[in-house]
Design an enzyme around this catalytic site. Sequence first.
Site, mmCIF file in Angstrom:
data_model
loop_
_atom_site.group_PDB
_atom_site.id
_atom_site.type_symbol
_atom_site.label_atom_id
_atom_site.label_comp_id
_atom_site.label_asym_id
_atom_site.label_seq_id
_atom_site.Cartn_x
_atom_site.Cartn_y
_atom_site.Cartn_z
ATOM 1 N N PRO A 235 0.787 -1.244 0.000
ATOM 2 C CA PRO A 235 0.000 0.000 0.000
ATOM 3 C C PRO A 235 0.809 1.278 0.000
ATOM 4 O O PRO A 235 0.225 2.357 0.004
ATOM 5 C CB PRO A 235 -0.807 -0.119 1.295
ATOM 6 N N GLY A 237 3.814 2.512 1.944
ATOM 7 C CA GLY A 237 4.606 3.145 2.993
ATOM 8 C C GLY A 237 6.069 3.304 2.623
ATOM 9 O O GLY A 237 6.694 4.333 2.916
ATOM 10 N N LYS A 238 6.638 2.292 1.963
ATOM 11 C CA LYS A 238 8.055 2.353 1.601
ATOM 12 C C LYS A 238 8.294 3.368 0.485
ATOM 13 O O LYS A 238 9.341 4.031 0.449
ATOM 14 C CB LYS A 238 8.547 0.963 1.208
ATOM 15 N N CYS A 348 7.298 -9.831 5.091
ATOM 16 C CA CYS A 348 6.743 -9.777 6.454
ATOM 17 C C CYS A 348 6.292 -11.179 6.857
ATOM 18 O O CYS A 348 5.143 -11.417 7.214
ATOM 19 C CB CYS A 348 5.604 -8.778 6.556
#
Length: 403
Positions: A235, A237-238, A348
């Site tokens: 989504p 963030g990085k 993750c």
Amino acid sequence: MDIPGLPARAAALRLLDAVLRRGETLDQATHNALQNVRGDADRALARAITAETLRWLIDLDALIDSATQQVLPEDAKPRAVLRLMLAQWLRLDTPPHAIIATALPLLTGGPKRLAHGVFSTLNKREARLPDAPTLPERVAARWGERGPAIAAALAEPPPLDLTLRDPAETGQWAERLGGVSLTPGHVRLPRGEAIENIDGFADGAWWVQDLAAGLPARILGAGEGRRVLDLCAAPGGKTLQLAAAGWQVTALDISDKRLERLRQNLDRTGLKAEVVVADALKWEPAEMFDAVLLDAPCTATGTCRRHPDVLHRIGPRQIAEMAELQAALLERAAGWLKPGGRLVYAVCSLEREEGEDQAAKVTLAPEPIDLPGFASTPEGWLRTDPGMAAGGMDGFFVGSWRA
């Protein structure tokens, strides 16, 4: 039947069934299961009941089995309703009379009397849960000696982690929000408040991102105008981290719908990135990159604090499928680097097949990870577990190489 709170419990029952019987994620199941639930509070309650039931499922079942003469089948509806009843009582502090009033209408006849009897028995015994959830046997076997610490971290839902657009303002924002910072550019808050109502949201000063999820982009450091590919970016963030650090970012993902949140956050924060909707296994770049960050699709077992459904959905088949995809993505990502370019691979996941085993196959030159405050493995990789740090963090594996 117009009983206040009943639609939320019925929705929780549908959610539980979707996860345990059909193998859906909580997120996938939410839309259909909550269609008849009105109001944000009731929708949140249905999700909370289900999440706590999944988090403590093994221990809830043990309590149920201790109060029945014959073991209820795994998929019996009375067992499912009792799981929800006990999760509300023992984890959400719902008064027993309210639990009975909103749960028993989900059953009829003998099953209703059975559930009432079992719940009353356990209530009279003053039944309690252990300090930490018991992991499913196959999960405990996979995680080995790491299991007890991970289980302890599952006992409570995680706090809220924010990544700051400007790490230089860490102290200011930690004080302003009443939070704590575990590393520059990060602020941790108690959970519970709506994201949109937190100071700084409208100004784009931060975005929500688990502490561990923010580590892979930190490894690449300052961009200084160099080109980086954020592969499987949603989504987003990085992408935001990399853009804030001065990289010229190309953010690629196969899902246009999932990239929409990234577009919204780019608008909110004022950060810039080229957003590309494409299949990474078919796409070809026009030119090479100085760095590629591959946060690969995975089983996401490292997010078990937030998504306890992974404890019950994920097995050898899912792990093998993800490992095959990760290997293919790694091979392509390695071919898009300029000479001397850096590849960072992250998942993750708590599974070796998706982390350490994938890293061992990469033929580029290893670049040991040196991230202040986080110890690397003997191989120079980074491995986080949910039990690390006060309040925990997601379980991640990160590896790094040079072309």
